[in-house]
Design a protein around this motif. Structure first.
Motif, mmCIF file in Angstrom:
data_model
loop_
_atom_site.group_PDB
_atom_site.id
_atom_site.type_symbol
_atom_site.label_atom_id
_atom_site.label_comp_id
_atom_site.label_asym_id
_atom_site.label_seq_id
_atom_site.Cartn_x
_atom_site.Cartn_y
_atom_site.Cartn_z
ATOM 1 N N ASP A 85 26.506 -31.733 8.002
ATOM 2 C CA ASP A 85 26.869 -30.810 8.844
ATOM 3 C C ASP A 85 25.949 -29.790 8.640
ATOM 4 N N ARG A 89 23.383 -28.056 11.960
ATOM 5 C CA ARG A 89 23.153 -26.471 12.013
ATOM 6 C C ARG A 89 22.143 -25.890 12.058
ATOM 7 N N ARG A 90 21.219 -26.634 11.371
ATOM 8 C CA ARG A 90 19.698 -26.473 11.349
ATOM 9 C C ARG A 90 18.805 -26.441 12.219
ATOM 10 N N ALA A 92 21.022 -27.025 15.115
ATOM 11 C CA ALA A 92 20.967 -26.641 16.476
ATOM 12 C C ALA A 92 20.330 -24.699 16.737
ATOM 13 N N LEU A 219 29.537 -25.472 13.774
ATOM 14 C CA LEU A 219 28.480 -24.975 14.473
ATOM 15 C C LEU A 219 27.940 -23.465 13.877
ATOM 16 N N ARG A 220 29.063 -23.335 12.989
ATOM 17 C CA ARG A 220 28.251 -21.370 12.738
ATOM 18 C C ARG A 220 27.918 -21.398 11.321
ATOM 19 N N MET A 221 27.062 -20.819 12.038
ATOM 20 C CA MET A 221 26.182 -20.724 10.815
ATOM 21 C C MET A 221 25.800 -19.349 10.255
ATOM 22 N N GLU A 225 20.768 -19.596 7.745
ATOM 23 C CA GLU A 225 20.485 -21.331 9.007
ATOM 24 C C GLU A 225 20.131 -20.524 10.178
ATOM 25 N N TRP A 226 20.483 -19.753 10.403
ATOM 26 C CA TRP A 226 19.847 -18.779 11.900
ATOM 27 C C TRP A 226 17.814 -18.205 11.274
#
Length: 455
Positions: A85, A89-90, A92, A219-221, A225-226
Protein backbone atom coordinates in the motif's frame (compact mmCIF):
# COMPACT_ATOMS: atom_id res chain seq x y z
CA UNK A 1 -14.73 -1.34 -3.89
CA UNK A 2 -11.42 -3.01 -4.74
CA UNK A 3 -11.33 -6.28 -6.67
CA UNK A 4 -8.52 -8.82 -6.43
CA UNK A 5 -7.94 -10.16 -9.95
CA UNK A 6 -5.36 -12.68 -8.71
CA UNK A 7 -8.06 -15.04 -7.36
CA UNK A 8 -10.92 -16.92 -9.00
CA UNK A 9 -11.62 -18.28 -12.48
CA UNK A 10 -10.03 -15.99 -15.08
CA UNK A 11 -12.96 -16.10 -17.51
CA UNK A 12 -15.47 -15.12 -14.83
CA UNK A 13 -13.16 -12.41 -13.45
CA UNK A 14 -12.57 -10.99 -16.93
CA UNK A 15 -16.30 -10.89 -17.63
CA UNK A 16 -17.19 -9.20 -14.33
CA UNK A 17 -14.39 -6.62 -14.70
CA UNK A 18 -14.96 -5.91 -18.39
CA UNK A 19 -18.72 -5.36 -18.35
CA UNK A 20 -18.63 -2.16 -16.23
CA UNK A 21 -15.64 -0.89 -18.23
CA UNK A 22 -17.61 -1.48 -21.43
CA UNK A 23 -20.59 0.44 -20.10
CA UNK A 24 -18.25 3.27 -19.13
CA UNK A 25 -16.61 3.39 -22.54
CA UNK A 26 -19.97 3.38 -24.29
CA UNK A 27 -21.09 6.26 -22.09
CA UNK A 28 -17.85 8.04 -22.97
CA UNK A 29 -18.76 7.60 -26.63
CA UNK A 30 -22.02 9.37 -25.85
CA UNK A 31 -20.07 12.61 -25.50
CA UNK A 32 -18.94 12.64 -29.10
CA UNK A 33 -21.98 10.83 -30.49
CA UNK A 34 -24.41 13.34 -29.01
CA UNK A 35 -22.28 16.20 -30.31
CA UNK A 36 -22.34 14.69 -33.78
CA UNK A 37 -26.05 13.86 -33.72
CA UNK A 38 -27.18 17.29 -32.53
CA UNK A 39 -24.77 19.14 -34.81
CA UNK A 40 -25.84 17.05 -37.79
CA UNK A 41 -29.56 17.60 -37.28
CA UNK A 42 -29.43 21.20 -36.03
CA UNK A 43 -26.63 22.63 -38.17
CA UNK A 44 -26.47 20.35 -41.22
CA UNK A 45 -24.13 17.88 -42.86
CA UNK A 46 -21.36 20.43 -43.48
CA UNK A 47 -21.10 21.28 -39.78
CA UNK A 48 -21.21 17.55 -39.03
CA UNK A 49 -18.32 16.99 -41.42
CA UNK A 50 -16.39 19.81 -39.77
CA UNK A 51 -16.73 18.22 -36.34
CA UNK A 52 -15.91 14.82 -37.83
CA UNK A 53 -12.83 16.19 -39.56
CA UNK A 54 -11.34 16.89 -36.12
CA UNK A 55 -11.61 13.24 -35.09
CA UNK A 56 -8.07 12.21 -35.91
CA UNK A 57 -6.54 15.38 -34.43
CA UNK A 58 -8.69 14.86 -31.35
CA UNK A 59 -7.45 11.28 -31.08
CA UNK A 60 -3.85 12.47 -31.48
CA UNK A 61 -4.01 14.58 -28.30
CA UNK A 62 -6.86 13.16 -26.22
CA UNK A 63 -5.69 9.63 -27.06
CA UNK A 64 -2.25 10.54 -25.74
CA UNK A 65 -3.82 11.75 -22.48
CA UNK A 66 -5.80 8.54 -22.11
CA UNK A 67 -2.82 6.34 -22.94
CA UNK A 68 -0.55 8.28 -20.58
CA UNK A 69 -2.94 7.70 -17.66
CA UNK A 70 -3.37 4.02 -18.55
CA UNK A 71 0.37 3.40 -18.67
CA UNK A 72 1.20 5.39 -15.52
CA UNK A 73 -1.27 3.40 -13.43
CA UNK A 74 0.03 -0.04 -14.43
CA UNK A 75 2.57 0.11 -11.54
CA UNK A 76 -0.36 0.85 -9.21
CA UNK A 77 -2.00 -2.41 -10.26
CA UNK A 78 1.29 -4.23 -9.70
CA UNK A 79 1.70 -2.68 -6.23
CA UNK A 80 -1.89 -3.57 -5.35
CA UNK A 81 -1.36 -7.15 -6.50
CA UNK A 82 1.79 -7.34 -4.35
CA UNK A 83 -0.07 -5.89 -1.32
CA UNK A 84 2.30 -2.90 -0.99
CA UNK A 85 0.00 0.00 0.00
CA UNK A 86 2.84 2.44 0.73
CA UNK A 87 4.27 1.97 -2.76
CA UNK A 88 0.77 2.28 -4.17
CA UNK A 89 0.34 5.72 -2.57
CA UNK A 90 3.74 6.94 -3.73
CA UNK A 91 2.91 5.88 -7.28
CA UNK A 92 -0.48 7.63 -7.09
CA UNK A 93 1.15 10.88 -5.93
CA UNK A 94 3.66 10.69 -8.78
CA UNK A 95 0.83 10.22 -11.27
CA UNK A 96 -0.87 13.37 -9.98
CA UNK A 97 2.30 15.44 -10.38
CA UNK A 98 2.80 14.17 -13.92
CA UNK A 99 -0.85 14.89 -14.74
CA UNK A 100 -0.46 18.53 -13.66
CA UNK A 101 2.75 19.07 -15.65
CA UNK A 102 1.42 17.32 -18.76
CA UNK A 103 -1.82 19.35 -18.70
CA UNK A 104 0.16 22.60 -18.79
CA UNK A 105 2.54 21.35 -21.48
CA UNK A 106 -0.22 20.06 -23.77
CA UNK A 107 -2.22 23.29 -23.48
CA UNK A 108 0.85 25.31 -24.45
CA UNK A 109 1.56 23.01 -27.38
CA UNK A 110 -1.86 22.35 -28.90
CA UNK A 111 -3.80 25.62 -28.70
CA UNK A 112 -1.50 27.65 -31.00
CA UNK A 113 -1.37 24.83 -33.57
CA UNK A 114 -5.08 24.04 -34.03
CA UNK A 115 -5.67 25.92 -37.29
CA UNK A 116 -2.31 24.89 -38.76
CA UNK A 117 -3.07 21.21 -38.17
CA UNK A 118 -6.48 21.49 -39.81
CA UNK A 119 -5.00 23.35 -42.78
CA UNK A 120 -2.24 20.79 -43.18
CA UNK A 121 -4.92 18.08 -43.27
CA UNK A 122 -6.58 19.80 -46.27
CA UNK A 123 -9.81 20.29 -44.35
CA UNK A 124 -12.42 21.49 -46.91
CA UNK A 125 -12.83 25.28 -46.80
CA UNK A 126 -16.58 25.05 -46.17
CA UNK A 127 -15.91 22.97 -43.04
CA UNK A 128 -12.79 24.72 -41.70
CA UNK A 129 -14.43 27.15 -39.27
CA UNK A 130 -16.68 24.46 -37.83
CA UNK A 131 -13.64 22.23 -37.26
CA UNK A 132 -11.52 24.97 -35.67
CA UNK A 133 -14.24 26.25 -33.32
CA UNK A 134 -14.88 22.72 -32.07
CA UNK A 135 -11.36 21.39 -31.60
CA UNK A 136 -9.98 24.57 -29.97
CA UNK A 137 -12.49 24.30 -27.12
CA UNK A 138 -11.95 20.55 -26.80
CA UNK A 139 -8.23 21.18 -26.35
CA UNK A 140 -8.98 23.81 -23.69
CA UNK A 141 -10.53 20.94 -21.75
CA UNK A 142 -7.36 18.82 -21.70
CA UNK A 143 -6.93 19.20 -17.90
CA UNK A 144 -10.48 17.89 -17.39
CA UNK A 145 -9.74 14.94 -19.67
CA UNK A 146 -6.58 14.06 -17.75
CA UNK A 147 -8.40 14.43 -14.41
CA UNK A 148 -11.13 11.94 -15.32
CA UNK A 149 -8.86 9.43 -17.05
CA UNK A 150 -6.32 9.45 -14.24
CA UNK A 151 -8.95 8.95 -11.52
CA UNK A 152 -10.72 6.23 -13.50
CA UNK A 153 -7.45 4.41 -14.23
CA UNK A 154 -6.46 4.48 -10.55
CA UNK A 155 -9.82 2.97 -9.60
CA UNK A 156 -9.46 0.25 -12.24
CA UNK A 157 -5.91 -0.52 -11.08
CA UNK A 158 -7.49 -1.31 -7.70
CA UNK A 159 -10.02 -3.58 -9.39
CA UNK A 160 -12.94 -1.12 -9.21
CA UNK A 161 -14.31 -0.95 -12.74
CA UNK A 162 -17.87 -0.08 -11.68
CA UNK A 163 -17.66 3.30 -9.99
CA UNK A 164 -16.43 5.29 -13.03
CA UNK A 165 -19.49 4.05 -14.92
CA UNK A 166 -21.90 5.79 -12.57
CA UNK A 167 -20.02 9.05 -12.82
CA UNK A 168 -19.94 8.86 -16.61
CA UNK A 169 -23.68 8.15 -16.66
CA UNK A 170 -24.34 11.34 -14.71
CA UNK A 171 -21.93 13.32 -16.89
CA UNK A 172 -23.51 11.94 -20.08
CA UNK A 173 -26.92 13.12 -18.95
CA UNK A 174 -25.48 16.57 -18.25
CA UNK A 175 -23.81 16.54 -21.67
CA UNK A 176 -27.07 15.82 -23.49
CA UNK A 177 -28.93 18.58 -21.66
CA UNK A 178 -26.13 21.10 -22.24
CA UNK A 179 -25.83 20.14 -25.91
CA UNK A 180 -29.52 20.76 -26.51
CA UNK A 181 -29.41 24.00 -24.55
CA UNK A 182 -26.29 25.47 -26.14
CA UNK A 183 -26.80 24.33 -29.73
CA UNK A 184 -30.58 24.36 -30.16
CA UNK A 185 -31.69 27.05 -27.68
CA UNK A 186 -28.76 29.45 -27.28
CA UNK A 187 -27.65 28.96 -30.91
CA UNK A 188 -23.96 28.64 -29.99
CA UNK A 189 -23.20 26.32 -32.92
CA UNK A 190 -20.42 23.75 -32.74
CA UNK A 191 -18.74 25.78 -29.99
CA UNK A 192 -21.70 25.03 -27.73
CA UNK A 193 -21.35 21.30 -28.38
CA UNK A 194 -17.66 21.45 -27.47
CA UNK A 195 -18.32 23.46 -24.28
CA UNK A 196 -20.94 20.93 -23.20
CA UNK A 197 -18.42 18.10 -23.67
CA UNK A 198 -15.72 19.82 -21.60
CA UNK A 199 -18.08 20.69 -18.74
CA UNK A 200 -19.39 17.11 -18.64
CA UNK A 201 -15.87 15.65 -18.65
CA UNK A 202 -14.87 17.93 -15.79
CA UNK A 203 -17.93 16.87 -13.81
CA UNK A 204 -17.16 13.16 -14.18
CA UNK A 205 -13.54 13.76 -13.12
CA UNK A 206 -14.53 15.68 -10.00
CA UNK A 207 -17.05 12.99 -9.04
CA UNK A 208 -14.35 10.30 -9.41
CA UNK A 209 -11.96 12.31 -7.25
CA UNK A 210 -14.57 12.84 -4.52
CA UNK A 211 -15.43 9.13 -4.48
CA UNK A 212 -11.79 8.09 -4.19
CA UNK A 213 -11.14 10.43 -1.26
CA UNK A 214 -14.22 9.16 0.56
CA UNK A 215 -14.03 5.39 -0.03
CA UNK A 216 -10.38 4.38 -0.45
CA UNK A 217 -8.43 4.84 2.80
CA UNK A 218 -5.41 3.15 1.24
CA UNK A 219 -5.03 6.22 -1.01
CA UNK A 220 -4.96 8.78 1.81
CA UNK A 221 -1.44 10.15 1.66
CA UNK A 222 0.73 11.85 4.22
CA UNK A 223 2.53 15.10 3.41
CA UNK A 224 5.73 13.14 2.89
CA UNK A 225 4.05 10.78 0.42
CA UNK A 226 2.78 13.78 -1.56
CA UNK A 227 6.32 15.04 -2.12
CA UNK A 228 7.52 15.03 -5.71
CA UNK A 229 10.15 12.33 -6.22
CA UNK A 230 11.76 13.18 -9.57
CA UNK A 231 13.32 9.76 -10.13
CA UNK A 232 10.10 7.90 -9.42
CA UNK A 233 8.04 10.40 -11.42
CA UNK A 234 10.33 9.94 -14.41
CA UNK A 235 9.97 6.18 -14.09
CA UNK A 236 6.17 6.48 -14.07
CA UNK A 237 6.39 8.84 -17.04
CA UNK A 238 8.55 6.22 -18.75
CA UNK A 239 5.72 3.73 -18.24
CA UNK A 240 2.96 6.09 -19.36
CA UNK A 241 4.53 8.07 -22.19
CA UNK A 242 5.10 5.08 -24.50
CA UNK A 243 1.45 4.09 -24.13
CA UNK A 244 0.35 7.65 -24.85
CA UNK A 245 2.76 7.94 -27.76
CA UNK A 246 1.43 4.67 -29.10
CA UNK A 247 -2.03 6.26 -29.34
CA UNK A 248 -0.53 9.39 -30.87
CA UNK A 249 1.57 7.51 -33.40
CA UNK A 250 -1.50 5.57 -34.43
CA UNK A 251 -3.35 8.89 -34.69
CA UNK A 252 -0.63 10.36 -36.94
CA UNK A 253 -1.37 7.62 -39.44
CA UNK A 254 -5.08 8.36 -39.08
CA UNK A 255 -4.45 12.08 -39.63
CA UNK A 256 -2.52 11.37 -42.82
CA UNK A 257 -5.32 9.08 -43.97
CA UNK A 258 -7.91 11.76 -43.11
CA UNK A 259 -5.89 14.21 -45.19
CA UNK A 260 -6.09 11.84 -48.15
CA UNK A 261 -9.85 11.42 -47.69
CA UNK A 262 -10.28 15.21 -47.43
CA UNK A 263 -8.99 15.57 -50.98
CA UNK A 264 -11.86 13.38 -52.24
CA UNK A 265 -14.53 15.93 -51.29
CA UNK A 266 -16.87 17.05 -48.50
CA UNK A 267 -19.37 14.18 -48.91
CA UNK A 268 -16.61 11.63 -48.40
CA UNK A 269 -15.47 13.53 -45.31
CA UNK A 270 -18.99 13.49 -43.86
CA UNK A 271 -19.41 9.79 -44.66
CA UNK A 272 -16.14 8.95 -42.95
CA UNK A 273 -17.11 11.12 -39.97
CA UNK A 274 -20.31 9.13 -39.44
CA UNK A 275 -18.64 5.78 -40.07
CA UNK A 276 -15.87 6.60 -37.62
CA UNK A 277 -18.36 7.48 -34.87
CA UNK A 278 -20.19 4.19 -35.41
CA UNK A 279 -16.96 2.18 -35.53
CA UNK A 280 -15.81 3.74 -32.26
CA UNK A 281 -19.09 2.67 -30.68
CA UNK A 282 -19.01 -0.83 -32.18
CA UNK A 283 -15.36 -1.27 -31.10
CA UNK A 284 -15.97 -0.30 -27.45
CA UNK A 285 -15.94 -3.98 -26.30
CA UNK A 286 -12.41 -4.41 -27.67
CA UNK A 287 -11.26 -1.33 -25.77
CA UNK A 288 -12.93 -2.63 -22.59
CA UNK A 289 -11.20 -5.99 -22.95
CA UNK A 290 -7.90 -4.16 -23.43
CA UNK A 291 -8.39 -2.26 -20.15
CA UNK A 292 -9.21 -5.52 -18.40
CA UNK A 293 -6.19 -7.23 -19.95
CA UNK A 294 -3.84 -4.52 -18.69
CA UNK A 295 -5.14 -4.55 -15.11
CA UNK A 296 -5.49 -8.33 -14.94
CA UNK A 297 -1.93 -8.75 -16.17
CA UNK A 298 -0.57 -6.03 -13.87
CA UNK A 299 -2.12 -7.44 -10.70
CA UNK A 300 -1.06 -11.02 -11.46
CA UNK A 301 2.44 -9.91 -12.40
CA UNK A 302 2.70 -8.20 -9.01
CA UNK A 303 1.45 -11.38 -7.34
CA UNK A 304 3.87 -13.54 -9.33
CA UNK A 305 1.07 -15.61 -10.94
CA UNK A 306 2.34 -15.93 -14.49
CA UNK A 307 0.06 -18.76 -15.57
CA UNK A 308 -2.94 -16.56 -14.82
CA UNK A 309 -1.57 -13.89 -17.15
CA UNK A 310 -1.86 -16.31 -20.06
CA UNK A 311 -5.25 -17.57 -18.91
CA UNK A 312 -6.61 -14.04 -18.50
CA UNK A 313 -5.40 -13.00 -21.95
CA UNK A 314 -7.00 -16.08 -23.52
CA UNK A 315 -10.26 -15.29 -21.69
CA UNK A 316 -10.21 -11.75 -23.14
CA UNK A 317 -9.59 -13.14 -26.62
CA UNK A 318 -12.45 -15.65 -26.27
CA UNK A 319 -14.97 -12.98 -25.26
CA UNK A 320 -13.65 -10.68 -27.97
CA UNK A 321 -13.98 -13.35 -30.63
CA UNK A 322 -17.62 -13.96 -29.71
CA UNK A 323 -18.38 -10.27 -29.95
CA UNK A 324 -16.74 -10.02 -33.40
CA UNK A 325 -19.75 -11.87 -34.84
CA UNK A 326 -22.08 -9.29 -33.30
CA UNK A 327 -19.90 -6.47 -34.66
CA UNK A 328 -20.14 -7.81 -38.21
CA UNK A 329 -23.94 -8.08 -38.01
CA UNK A 330 -24.26 -4.55 -36.62
CA UNK A 331 -22.06 -3.02 -39.30
CA UNK A 332 -23.49 -5.04 -42.17
CA UNK A 333 -27.18 -4.56 -41.44
CA UNK A 334 -27.44 -1.70 -38.93
CA UNK A 335 -25.51 1.14 -40.56
CA UNK A 336 -28.36 2.20 -42.85
CA UNK A 337 -30.53 2.80 -39.79
CA UNK A 338 -27.87 4.13 -37.42
CA UNK A 339 -26.87 6.81 -39.89
CA UNK A 340 -30.27 8.47 -39.42
CA UNK A 341 -29.12 9.42 -35.92
CA UNK A 342 -26.70 11.91 -37.48
CA UNK A 343 -28.48 13.37 -40.49
CA UNK A 344 -31.86 13.88 -42.12
CA UNK A 345 -33.05 11.09 -44.45
CA UNK A 346 -32.15 13.16 -47.54
CA UNK A 347 -28.62 13.96 -46.37
CA UNK A 348 -28.13 10.45 -44.97
CA UNK A 349 -28.88 8.97 -48.39
CA UNK A 350 -26.03 11.01 -49.87
CA UNK A 351 -23.36 9.70 -47.51
CA UNK A 352 -24.73 6.21 -46.76
CA UNK A 353 -22.68 4.36 -49.43
CA UNK A 354 -19.41 5.72 -48.03
CA UNK A 355 -20.29 5.08 -44.38
CA UNK A 356 -21.60 1.57 -45.14
CA UNK A 357 -18.49 0.55 -47.09
CA UNK A 358 -16.09 1.71 -44.38
CA UNK A 359 -18.10 0.20 -41.50
CA UNK A 360 -18.41 -3.17 -43.23
CA UNK A 361 -14.72 -3.40 -44.08
CA UNK A 362 -13.66 -2.57 -40.51
CA UNK A 363 -16.13 -5.11 -39.12
CA UNK A 364 -14.88 -8.04 -41.22
CA UNK A 365 -11.37 -7.39 -39.94
CA UNK A 366 -12.51 -6.80 -36.36
CA UNK A 367 -10.78 -9.98 -35.05
CA UNK A 368 -7.47 -8.37 -36.01
CA UNK A 369 -8.42 -5.22 -34.06
CA UNK A 370 -9.42 -7.32 -31.04
CA UNK A 371 -6.01 -9.02 -31.01
CA UNK A 372 -4.25 -5.67 -31.31
CA UNK A 373 -6.04 -4.28 -28.27
CA UNK A 374 -5.80 -7.32 -25.99
CA UNK A 375 -2.21 -8.34 -26.77
CA UNK A 376 -0.86 -4.78 -26.75
CA UNK A 377 -2.30 -4.04 -23.30
CA UNK A 378 -1.18 -7.42 -21.97
CA UNK A 379 2.37 -6.58 -23.03
CA UNK A 380 2.05 -3.19 -21.35
CA UNK A 381 0.67 -4.83 -18.21
CA UNK A 382 3.82 -6.92 -18.05
CA UNK A 383 5.85 -3.69 -18.01
CA UNK A 384 7.02 -3.64 -21.65
CA UNK A 385 5.40 -0.33 -22.65
CA UNK A 386 8.23 0.66 -24.99
CA UNK A 387 8.03 -2.66 -26.81
CA UNK A 388 4.30 -2.33 -27.44
CA UNK A 389 5.00 1.10 -28.92
CA UNK A 390 6.43 -0.65 -31.98
CA UNK A 391 3.00 -2.00 -32.87
CA UNK A 392 1.73 1.58 -33.05
CA UNK A 393 4.58 2.44 -35.41
CA UNK A 394 3.59 -0.46 -37.66
CA UNK A 395 -0.02 0.73 -37.71
CA UNK A 396 1.13 4.20 -38.66
CA UNK A 397 3.33 2.90 -41.46
CA UNK A 398 0.46 0.91 -42.95
CA UNK A 399 -1.90 3.89 -42.94
CA UNK A 400 0.77 6.19 -44.38
CA UNK A 401 1.45 3.75 -47.21
CA UNK A 402 -2.24 3.52 -48.06
CA UNK A 403 -2.65 7.31 -47.88
CA UNK A 404 0.30 8.26 -50.07
CA UNK A 405 0.27 5.38 -52.54
CA UNK A 406 -3.10 3.64 -52.69
CA UNK A 407 -5.70 6.42 -52.18
CA UNK A 408 -4.41 8.62 -55.07
CA UNK A 409 -4.55 5.59 -57.36
CA UNK A 410 -7.67 3.74 -56.22
CA UNK A 411 -9.65 6.38 -54.35
CA UNK A 412 -12.07 5.64 -51.53
CA UNK A 413 -11.86 1.85 -51.94
CA UNK A 414 -8.22 2.00 -50.87
CA UNK A 415 -9.02 4.28 -47.92
CA UNK A 416 -11.38 1.62 -46.58
CA UNK A 417 -8.51 -0.88 -46.48
CA UNK A 418 -6.24 1.32 -44.36
CA UNK A 419 -7.45 0.15 -40.96
CA UNK A 420 -7.39 -3.57 -41.80
CA UNK A 421 -3.87 -3.25 -43.20
CA UNK A 422 -2.75 -1.47 -40.03
CA UNK A 423 -4.25 -4.12 -37.70
CA UNK A 424 -2.82 -7.06 -39.63
CA UNK A 425 0.67 -5.59 -39.69
CA UNK A 426 0.54 -4.81 -35.95
CA UNK A 427 -0.62 -8.36 -35.14
CA UNK A 428 2.37 -9.80 -37.00
CA UNK A 429 4.47 -8.19 -34.27
CA UNK A 430 2.17 -8.48 -31.24
CA UNK A 431 1.38 -12.21 -31.39
CA UNK A 432 5.00 -13.40 -31.07
CA UNK A 433 5.75 -10.36 -28.87
CA UNK A 434 3.21 -11.40 -26.23
CA UNK A 435 4.62 -14.90 -25.85
CA UNK A 436 8.17 -13.59 -25.84
CA UNK A 437 7.40 -11.10 -23.05
CA UNK A 438 5.62 -13.74 -20.97
CA UNK A 439 8.56 -16.14 -21.31
CA UNK A 440 10.96 -13.37 -20.32
CA UNK A 441 8.98 -12.53 -17.17
CA UNK A 442 8.71 -16.20 -16.23
CA UNK A 443 12.45 -16.76 -16.64
CA UNK A 444 13.15 -13.61 -14.65
CA UNK A 445 10.99 -14.86 -11.78
CA UNK A 446 12.69 -18.27 -11.83
CA UNK A 447 16.11 -16.63 -11.72
CA UNK A 448 15.09 -14.47 -8.74
CA UNK A 449 13.81 -17.52 -6.87
CA UNK A 450 17.09 -19.34 -7.42
CA UNK A 451 19.12 -16.36 -6.24
CA UNK A 452 17.12 -15.87 -3.03
CA UNK A 453 18.75 -17.49 0.03
CA UNK A 454 17.04 -20.70 1.14
CA UNK A 455 15.61 -20.77 4.64
Amino acid sequence: MTQDLTQGRPLGMVWRFTLPVLLGLMLQQVYSLVDTMIVGHALGVMALGGVGATGSVNFLVIGFCSGLCTGMTIPLAQAFGAGDDAQLRRHAAGCVWIGVFMSAALLALTLPLCRSLLSWMSTPAEQMEYAFDYIFIIFLGIPATILYNLCACVLRALGDSRSPVWFLAIASGINIVLDLLMVCVLDMGVSGAAIATVISQLGSGLLCLWYMKRNFPMLRMTRQEWQLRPREALWLLGMGAPVGLQFSITAIGTIILQSAVNTLGALYVSGVAIASKLTQLYASPYDALAVCSSNFTGQNLGAGKYDRIRQGTYACMLLGGIYCVVHILLAQFGTRYAILLFASPEEAAQVLPYAQQLNAMDAWFAPMLMLVNVLRLSIQGMGYSRLSLLSGLLEMLARVAVSFWAVPRFGYDAACLANPAAWVLADCFLIPGFYGCLRARTRQAEWVRKELPQE
